[in-house]
Write a protein that holds these residues in place. Structure first.
Motif, PDB file in Angstrom:
ATOM      1  N   UNK A  68      14.311 -12.439  -7.943  1.00  0.00           N
ATOM      2  CA  UNK A  68      13.139 -13.194  -8.334  1.00  0.00           C
ATOM      3  C   UNK A  68      11.848 -12.583  -7.837  1.00  0.00           C
ATOM      4  N   UNK A  69      11.905 -11.496  -7.101  1.00  0.00           N
ATOM      5  CA  UNK A  69      10.752 -10.805  -6.539  1.00  0.00           C
ATOM      6  C   UNK A  69      11.190  -9.375  -6.235  1.00  0.00           C
ATOM      7  N   UNK A  70      10.223  -8.511  -5.971  1.00  0.00           N
ATOM      8  CA  UNK A  70      10.581  -7.118  -5.729  1.00  0.00           C
ATOM      9  C   UNK A  70      11.111  -6.897  -4.325  1.00  0.00           C
ATOM     10  N   UNK A  92      18.907   0.455  -6.258  1.00  0.00           N
ATOM     11  CA  UNK A  92      17.730  -0.159  -5.659  1.00  0.00           C
ATOM     12  C   UNK A  92      17.465   0.536  -4.317  1.00  0.00           C
ATOM     13  N   UNK A  93      16.377   0.167  -3.658  1.00  0.00           N
ATOM     14  CA  UNK A  93      16.073   0.734  -2.336  1.00  0.00           C
ATOM     15  C   UNK A  93      16.603  -0.206  -1.253  1.00  0.00           C
ATOM     16  N   UNK A  94      17.264   0.373  -0.260  1.00  0.00           N
ATOM     17  CA  UNK A  94      17.824  -0.396   0.853  1.00  0.00           C
ATOM     18  C   UNK A  94      17.293   0.174   2.152  1.00  0.00           C
ATOM     19  N   UNK A  95      16.700  -0.681   2.972  1.00  0.00           N
ATOM     20  CA  UNK A  95      16.141  -0.247   4.252  1.00  0.00           C
ATOM     21  C   UNK A  95      16.472  -1.286   5.306  1.00  0.00           C
ATOM     22  N   UNK A  96      16.245  -0.935   6.568  1.00  0.00           N
ATOM     23  CA  UNK A  96      16.514  -1.908   7.609  1.00  0.00           C
ATOM     24  C   UNK A  96      16.245  -1.372   8.987  1.00  0.00           C
ATOM     25  N   UNK A  97      16.259  -2.277   9.935  1.00  0.00           N
ATOM     26  CA  UNK A  97      16.032  -1.926  11.330  1.00  0.00           C
ATOM     27  C   UNK A  97      16.712  -2.973  12.199  1.00  0.00           C
ATOM     28  N   UNK A 106      20.586   3.652   4.497  1.00  0.00           N
ATOM     29  CA  UNK A 106      19.287   3.715   3.829  1.00  0.00           C
ATOM     30  C   UNK A 106      19.420   4.357   2.456  1.00  0.00           C
ATOM     31  N   UNK A 107      18.758   3.738   1.488  1.00  0.00           N
ATOM     32  CA  UNK A 107      18.853   4.196   0.107  1.00  0.00           C
ATOM     33  C   UNK A 107      17.474   4.111  -0.529  1.00  0.00           C
ATOM     34  N   UNK A 108      17.054   5.172  -1.228  1.00  0.00           N
ATOM     35  CA  UNK A 108      15.779   5.187  -1.930  1.00  0.00           C
ATOM     36  C   UNK A 108      16.035   5.308  -3.425  1.00  0.00           C
ATOM     37  N   UNK A 109      15.588   4.314  -4.181  1.00  0.00           N
ATOM     38  CA  UNK A 109      15.772   4.347  -5.626  1.00  0.00           C
ATOM     39  C   UNK A 109      14.878   5.405  -6.255  1.00  0.00           C
ATOM     40  N   UNK A 110      15.362   6.016  -7.323  1.00  0.00           N
ATOM     41  CA  UNK A 110      14.554   7.003  -8.038  1.00  0.00           C
ATOM     42  C   UNK A 110      13.349   6.344  -8.699  1.00  0.00           C
ATOM     43  N   UNK A 111      13.500   5.090  -9.103  1.00  0.00           N
ATOM     44  CA  UNK A 111      12.421   4.332  -9.731  1.00  0.00           C
ATOM     45  C   UNK A 111      11.568   3.673  -8.654  1.00  0.00           C
ATOM     46  N   UNK A 112      10.287   4.029  -8.534  1.00  0.00           N
ATOM     47  CA  UNK A 112       9.452   3.432  -7.485  1.00  0.00           C
ATOM     48  C   UNK A 112       9.221   1.939  -7.675  1.00  0.00           C
ATOM     49  N   UNK A 113       9.530   1.390  -8.859  1.00  0.00           N
ATOM     50  CA  UNK A 113       9.367  -0.036  -9.103  1.00  0.00           C
ATOM     51  C   UNK A 113      10.651  -0.829  -8.850  1.00  0.00           C
ATOM     52  N   UNK A 161       0.836  -1.206   0.000  1.00  0.00           N
ATOM     53  CA  UNK A 161       0.000   0.000   0.000  1.00  0.00           C
ATOM     54  C   UNK A 161       0.870   1.254   0.000  1.00  0.00           C
ATOM     55  N   UNK A 162       1.948   1.228   0.781  1.00  0.00           N
ATOM     56  CA  UNK A 162       2.856   2.377   0.836  1.00  0.00           C
ATOM     57  C   UNK A 162       3.558   2.584  -0.496  1.00  0.00           C
ATOM     58  N   UNK A 163       3.925   1.490  -1.156  1.00  0.00           N
ATOM     59  CA  UNK A 163       4.570   1.619  -2.463  1.00  0.00           C
ATOM     60  C   UNK A 163       3.644   2.301  -3.462  1.00  0.00           C
ATOM     61  N   UNK A 164       2.364   1.901  -3.452  1.00  0.00           N
ATOM     62  CA  UNK A 164       1.402   2.522  -4.345  1.00  0.00           C
ATOM     63  C   UNK A 164       1.243   4.016  -4.030  1.00  0.00           C
ATOM     64  N   UNK A 165       1.238   4.342  -2.735  1.00  0.00           N
ATOM     65  CA  UNK A 165       1.081   5.745  -2.339  1.00  0.00           C
ATOM     66  C   UNK A 165       2.274   6.578  -2.794  1.00  0.00           C
ATOM     67  N   UNK A 166       3.472   6.004  -2.737  1.00  0.00           N
ATOM     68  CA  UNK A 166       4.664   6.719  -3.210  1.00  0.00           C
ATOM     69  C   UNK A 166       4.589   6.935  -4.715  1.00  0.00           C
ATOM     70  N   UNK A 167       4.198   5.909  -5.456  1.00  0.00           N
ATOM     71  CA  UNK A 167       4.119   6.009  -6.914  1.00  0.00           C
ATOM     72  C   UNK A 167       3.076   7.034  -7.349  1.00  0.00           C
ATOM     73  N   UNK A 168       1.994   7.188  -6.560  1.00  0.00           N
ATOM     74  CA  UNK A 168       0.922   8.119  -6.909  1.00  0.00           C
ATOM     75  C   UNK A 168       1.163   9.532  -6.394  1.00  0.00           C
ATOM     76  N   UNK A 169       2.242   9.736  -5.637  1.00  0.00           N
ATOM     77  CA  UNK A 169       2.547  11.058  -5.121  1.00  0.00           C
ATOM     78  C   UNK A 169       1.831  11.406  -3.833  1.00  0.00           C
ATOM     79  N   UNK A 170       1.189  10.435  -3.208  1.00  0.00           N
ATOM     80  CA  UNK A 170       0.518  10.693  -1.928  1.00  0.00           C
ATOM     81  C   UNK A 170       1.538  10.823  -0.797  1.00  0.00           C
TER      82      UNK A 170
END
Length: 226
Positions: free
Chosen positions: A141-143, A164-169, A181-188, A34-43
């Motif tokens: 093999x998966x996102x 790619x995007x890199x996150x963690x805790x 932490x790294x956020x890819x420019x491509x939301x996909x 759901x969060x990925x979709x919100x990022x792609x839509x600009x929410x």
């Protein structure tokens, strides 16, 4: 004057038991989608998205997950048809799938690198040992790829492509737990999440500069003659 009959008190409304249920990996993956979709839509902007993703993977119960997407159209990802992925992508479904890969180093070392198809989940355990996980030439093999790393008097290093995007805790107890932490420019783009802890040890996840997932795809296309 006769006393008015006492009005019985309304029964207490029990707390929603569903909210206290322990969250599963599938529950967290659903919220992350759901969060990925919100990022792609600009929410959400990239910073808000990153903060909420961190909260998703820290959440212990379903009740902790629900507020994270309360202000978003939770059904959006189910209401619209799946987005077609461009042909240049080398990874597949959104959610982790397949068996969990286990990497163990006890007074020894273990390395996973080169051209290989990475699974959705990896468990890395190091006790007085060293583990290296290099994803810079891996085929996803998966996102979403989740790595759970535990280091006790040992070392676990994760290297990823820089696009790619890199996150963690995680937690370091008399040790180091570090995720750049790294956020890819491509939301996909693929997402790698590194969770865990270190005790008198080191867990480190960083992008490897100069390594991009597209480079591998170009080489594969040449190899296949496309």
């Amino acid at each position: 004057m006769p006393a008015e009959p006492a009005v019985p008190a309304a029964p207490a409304v029990p707390a929603d038991p569903a909210g206290a249920i322990r969250a599963s990996d599938a529950d967290r993956d659903r919220i992350a989608d759901i969060l990925r979709e919100a990022l792609a839509e600009g929410r959400l902007d990239a910073e808000e998205h990153s903060d909420r993703i961190d909260a998703v993977y820290r959440a212990k119960t379903v009740g902790e997950l629900e507020p994270i997407v309360r202000d978003l159209p939770a059904g959006a990802s189910d209401a619209r048809p799946p987005r077609r992925q461009p042909a240049s992508y080398t990874y597949g479904p959104e959610l982790p799938d397949g068996p969990t890969e286990n990497l163990v180093a006890v007074f020894s070392s273990s390395t996973r690198k080169g051209r290989w198809r990475v699974g959705g989940r990896t468990q890395a355990f190091s006790l007085f040992g060293s583990i290296e996980i290099d994803l810079t030439e891996a085929m996803f093999g998966q996102r979403l790829t989740v790595i759970n790393a535990t280091s006790i008097f040992g070392n676990v290093e994760v290297r990823v492509p820089e696009n790619i995007s890199l996150r963690g805790s995680g937690t370091g107890i008399f040790g180091n737990f570090e995720v750049d932490t790294l956020e890819a420019a491509d939301p996909e783009a693929p997402v790698v999440v590194v969770n865990g802890y270190s005790v008198f040890g080191n867990v480190e996840a960083k992008p490897k500069r100069g390594k991009r997932i597209a480079d591998l795809h170009d080489r594969l296309r040449k190899h296949l003659g496309r």
